[in-house]
Design a protein around this motif. Structure first.
Motif, PDB file in Angstrom:
ATOM      1  N   LYS A 103       0.836  -1.208   0.000  1.00  0.00           N
ATOM      2  CA  LYS A 103       0.000   0.000   0.000  1.00  0.00           C
ATOM      3  C   LYS A 103       0.871   1.258   0.000  1.00  0.00           C
ATOM      4  N   ILE A 104       1.920   1.244   0.800  1.00  0.00           N
ATOM      5  CA  ILE A 104       2.823   2.402   0.857  1.00  0.00           C
ATOM      6  C   ILE A 104       3.526   2.585  -0.482  1.00  0.00           C
ATOM      7  N   ILE A 105       3.972   1.468  -1.075  1.00  0.00           N
ATOM      8  CA  ILE A 105       4.691   1.541  -2.350  1.00  0.00           C
ATOM      9  C   ILE A 105       3.795   2.091  -3.460  1.00  0.00           C
ATOM     10  N   ILE A 106       2.513   1.735  -3.439  1.00  0.00           N
ATOM     11  CA  ILE A 106       1.582   2.253  -4.451  1.00  0.00           C
ATOM     12  C   ILE A 106       1.481   3.774  -4.365  1.00  0.00           C
ATOM     13  N   SER A 107       1.470   4.289  -3.139  1.00  0.00           N
ATOM     14  CA  SER A 107       1.340   5.745  -2.973  1.00  0.00           C
ATOM     15  C   SER A 107       2.685   6.467  -3.085  1.00  0.00           C
ATOM     16  N   ASN A 108       3.780   5.758  -2.846  1.00  0.00           N
ATOM     17  CA  ASN A 108       5.118   6.357  -2.943  1.00  0.00           C
ATOM     18  C   ASN A 108       6.102   5.283  -3.376  1.00  0.00           C
TER      19      ASN A 108
ATOM     20  N   TYR B 122       9.018   5.317  -4.252  1.00  0.00           N
ATOM     21  CA  TYR B 122      10.422   5.457  -3.862  1.00  0.00           C
ATOM     22  C   TYR B 122      10.623   5.338  -2.346  1.00  0.00           C
ATOM     23  N   ASN B 123       9.637   4.792  -1.668  1.00  0.00           N
ATOM     24  CA  ASN B 123       9.775   4.631  -0.218  1.00  0.00           C
ATOM     25  C   ASN B 123      10.628   3.401   0.089  1.00  0.00           C
ATOM     26  N   ILE B 124      11.876   3.643   0.424  1.00  0.00           N
ATOM     27  CA  ILE B 124      12.855   2.572   0.598  1.00  0.00           C
ATOM     28  C   ILE B 124      12.508   1.657   1.772  1.00  0.00           C
ATOM     29  N   ARG B 125      11.992   2.225   2.853  1.00  0.00           N
ATOM     30  CA  ARG B 125      11.719   1.407   4.039  1.00  0.00           C
ATOM     31  C   ARG B 125      10.668   0.334   3.752  1.00  0.00           C
ATOM     32  N   SER B 126       9.744   0.634   2.863  1.00  0.00           N
ATOM     33  CA  SER B 126       8.725  -0.363   2.508  1.00  0.00           C
ATOM     34  C   SER B 126       9.329  -1.513   1.713  1.00  0.00           C
ATOM     35  N   TYR B 127      10.243  -1.165   0.809  1.00  0.00           N
ATOM     36  CA  TYR B 127      10.916  -2.225   0.049  1.00  0.00           C
ATOM     37  C   TYR B 127      11.736  -3.111   0.980  1.00  0.00           C
ATOM     38  N   TYR B 128      12.411  -2.483   1.953  1.00  0.00           N
ATOM     39  CA  TYR B 128      13.188  -3.283   2.902  1.00  0.00           C
ATOM     40  C   TYR B 128      12.255  -4.155   3.748  1.00  0.00           C
ATOM     41  N   GLY B 129      11.095  -3.610   4.119  1.00  0.00           N
ATOM     42  CA  GLY B 129      10.117  -4.399   4.868  1.00  0.00           C
ATOM     43  C   GLY B 129       9.692  -5.629   4.090  1.00  0.00           C
ATOM     44  N   LEU B 130       9.382  -5.459   2.810  1.00  0.00           N
ATOM     45  CA  LEU B 130       9.011  -6.600   1.963  1.00  0.00           C
ATOM     46  C   LEU B 130      10.136  -7.624   1.896  1.00  0.00           C
ATOM     47  N   PHE B 131      11.350  -7.122   1.710  1.00  0.00           N
ATOM     48  CA  PHE B 131      12.515  -8.009   1.615  1.00  0.00           C
ATOM     49  C   PHE B 131      12.699  -8.806   2.897  1.00  0.00           C
ATOM     50  N   SER B 132      12.529  -8.149   4.047  1.00  0.00           N
ATOM     51  CA  SER B 132      12.765  -8.824   5.321  1.00  0.00           C
ATOM     52  C   SER B 132      11.698  -9.869   5.627  1.00  0.00           C
TER      53      SER B 132
ATOM     54  N   HIS C 172      10.491  -3.386  -8.685  1.00  0.00           N
ATOM     55  CA  HIS C 172      10.836  -2.853  -7.359  1.00  0.00           C
ATOM     56  C   HIS C 172      12.299  -2.414  -7.333  1.00  0.00           C
ATOM     57  N   TYR C 173      13.177  -3.292  -7.824  1.00  0.00           N
ATOM     58  CA  TYR C 173      14.603  -2.973  -7.817  1.00  0.00           C
ATOM     59  C   TYR C 173      14.918  -1.764  -8.706  1.00  0.00           C
ATOM     60  N   LEU C 174      14.171  -1.617  -9.785  1.00  0.00           N
ATOM     61  CA  LEU C 174      14.357  -0.448 -10.654  1.00  0.00           C
ATOM     62  C   LEU C 174      14.011   0.833  -9.894  1.00  0.00           C
ATOM     63  N   ASN C 175      12.926   0.812  -9.145  1.00  0.00           N
ATOM     64  CA  ASN C 175      12.538   1.976  -8.330  1.00  0.00           C
ATOM     65  C   ASN C 175      13.556   2.265  -7.237  1.00  0.00           C
ATOM     66  N   ILE C 176      14.106   1.209  -6.663  1.00  0.00           N
ATOM     67  CA  ILE C 176      15.143   1.384  -5.631  1.00  0.00           C
ATOM     68  C   ILE C 176      16.375   2.045  -6.224  1.00  0.00           C
ATOM     69  N   SER C 177      16.753   1.622  -7.426  1.00  0.00           N
ATOM     70  CA  SER C 177      17.914   2.227  -8.117  1.00  0.00           C
ATOM     71  C   SER C 177      17.698   3.711  -8.364  1.00  0.00           C
TER      72      SER C 177
ATOM     73  N   TYR D 157      20.562   7.183   5.845  1.00  0.00           N
ATOM     74  CA  TYR D 157      20.140   5.847   6.285  1.00  0.00           C
ATOM     75  C   TYR D 157      19.356   5.144   5.171  1.00  0.00           C
ATOM     76  N   GLU D 158      18.457   5.874   4.515  1.00  0.00           N
ATOM     77  CA  GLU D 158      17.656   5.284   3.442  1.00  0.00           C
ATOM     78  C   GLU D 158      18.512   4.950   2.228  1.00  0.00           C
ATOM     79  N   LYS D 159      19.519   5.799   1.963  1.00  0.00           N
ATOM     80  CA  LYS D 159      20.463   5.463   0.886  1.00  0.00           C
ATOM     81  C   LYS D 159      21.189   4.167   1.200  1.00  0.00           C
ATOM     82  N   GLY D 160      21.545   4.020   2.474  1.00  0.00           N
ATOM     83  CA  GLY D 160      22.177   2.773   2.902  1.00  0.00           C
ATOM     84  C   GLY D 160      21.272   1.586   2.660  1.00  0.00           C
ATOM     85  N   LEU D 161      19.995   1.722   3.042  1.00  0.00           N
ATOM     86  CA  LEU D 161      19.023   0.645   2.827  1.00  0.00           C
ATOM     87  C   LEU D 161      18.905   0.287   1.343  1.00  0.00           C
TER      88      LEU D 161
END
Length: 451
Positions: A92-97, A99-109, A119-124, A135-139
């Motif tokens: 839900k967060i990714i649909i609205s944003n 480029y929200n890195i924390r959500s991608y990390y949440g999915l990964f975890s 997803h990886y393209l958006n992270i790039s 911190y988010e760049k690190g993620l």
């Protein structure tokens, strides 16, 4: 009653006082969304996950799109294994944003397979966004390293990992620098030379038999904790409380973090009464002293440094020392999201920490052999019941075969990197898992014989 006073109680980890503060705020008619949010945080830390979820949902009724509430709620669901609920929120967060890195990390975890090519393209793309913090760049770099690992592009994986570690360290630079001073200059010199003032053991908790799980990260500690907590005893866990380390640093920080501090002429002196009162207060905040069984678990791995100090307060304490092949440990640590541990962000610092760990744990094993049980991850995964029985007998628990079915539990909260693995049966140890990364240790073989 202002919100900031309550926030400070949470920051100082005085959770019971913080709970009363915010409940009184609500009782007095202040329906501030922040009160609900902070109660969600507090109950999560106290292990009351369903209460935590309830308060986060009350926040969402007032502000359905609050990013911080959604992320915390997803993590709460994730910690008790409600994967679908957590996944829906992250998506839900990714649909609205996107480029929200924390959500991608949440999915990964939750499950690395939940991240796809788009997803990886958006992270790039997100890395190039000047609005995201260090911190988010690190993620983002961490996640991209996992993408390259999947493709077997090991050199590119390491490049992204290096970026992750740099960004992660710099995102909390001052705290990490001070932490490194402690681990590099204090611990190796003084772990067995602590002097006490104001010593008084009349208040020590002789009835209590706490279990401290210690060792290096990524050595099976969450697996051991889950096995213990899944027997008939129903043992309370404080998680990775860091209470003992906090009690020590609380007394030392005003001295050792000064510029040009002379470590050669320093004596590590602890006011025992202050130390004891701090420790007891913090554990009391986690409700461990209300259990008439007089047993609790603390999984703060760095407590291998503090065995002697712990035994002064809890003379009946026992230590479960989780270990594995050291090269595997080092490489697993380097490849993991351990951003809050200052020493994990380059191979050199990891090796220095491990060298100190070897010396210190061996010292304490010589001096307290009946207090420390070694648990080898390879033995635990390849000989599950035999090793689990050994753990139970050492802790003076009645053996319960159901303890090996921890993955079936719906009420087991897991807040570590092992959340994904711990939701399934134990797999046998993979001796070849890190073969492709041993080149990272090549230049250190002459310095460290154990490498």
């Amino acid at each position: 009653m202002d919100i900031e006073s309550g926030r400070k109680l949470i920051k100082d980890r005085n959770f019971r006082e913080a709970e009363l503060f915010f409940l009184n705020l609500l009782k007095n008619g202040n329906k501030n969304i922040n009160a609900y949010f902070f109660l969600g945080l507090i109950y999560f830390e106290l292990g009351s996950i369903k209460k935590s979820i309830s308060y986060y949902n009350k926040c969402l009724k007032q502000n359905p799109n609050s990013l911080s509430v959604l992320l915390n709620l997803a993590y709460a669901y994730q910690s008790i294994g409600e994967i679908n609920s957590a996944k829906k929120i992250y998506l839900k967060i990714i649909i609205s944003n996107k480029y929200n890195i924390r959500s991608y990390y949440g999915l990964f975890s939750i499950n690395p397979k939940f991240l796809n090519a788009s997803h990886y393209l958006n992270i790039s793309k997100a890395i190039k966004n000047t609005k995201i913090n260090l911190y988010e760049k690190g993620l983002a770099n961490f996640l991209l390293s996992k993408m390259e690992k999947e493709k077997k592009n090991y050199k590119l994986e390491i490049k992204y990992l290096e970026n992750f570690h740099f960004n992660s360290f710099m995102s909390n630079n001052q705290s990490n620098v001070e932490s490194q001073i402690y681990y590099k200059n204090i611990i190796p010199r003084y772990f067995n030379k602590i002097k006490f003032t104001n010593f008084d053991n009349s208040l020590n908790f002789k009835k209590f038999s706490p279990i401290f799980i210690i060792g290096l990260p990524r050595s099976g500690s969450t697996l051991v904790e889950s096995i213990i907590r899944s027997g008939k005893e129903n043992i309370k866990s404080c998680g990775e409380s860091a209470i003992i380390n906090m009690a020590i640093v609380n007394q030392l920080e005003k001295k050792i973090f000064k510029e040009n501090f002379n470590f050669d002429d320093y004596e590590l002196i602890i006011d025992y009464k202050l130390f004891q009162n701090f420790v007891i207060k913090k554990y009391n905040q986690l409700n461990v002293f209300k259990d008439q069984k007089f047993i609790f678990i603390d999984k703060s791995l760095e407590n291998f440094l503090n065995i002697e100090l712990i035994l002064k307060i809890f003379p009946k304490a026992k230590f479960l020392h989780c270990k594995r092949n050291l090269k595997d440990s080092i490489l697993a640590i380097y490849q993991s999201m351990l951003s809050n541990l200052s020493w994990t962000h380059n191979i050199k610092d990891i090796l220095n920490y491990v060298e100190n760990y070897i010396n210190i744990i061996n010292y304490f094993k010589r001096n307290y052999p009946d207090k420390i049980l070694d648990i080898n991850l390879e033995d635990l995964t390849n000989h599950k019941e035999k090793t689990a029985k050994k753990i139970y007998y050492f802790c003076d628990f009645s053996w319960d075969k159901k303890s090996l079915e921890f993955y079936k539990r719906k009420d087991l909260d897991i807040r570590t990197l092992s959340n994904f693995q711990i939701r399934s049966e134990i797999n046998n140890y993979d001796k070849k898992k890190y073969e492709n990364y041993e080149f990272l240790l090549e230049s250190y073989k002459n310095k460290y014989s154990w490498v």
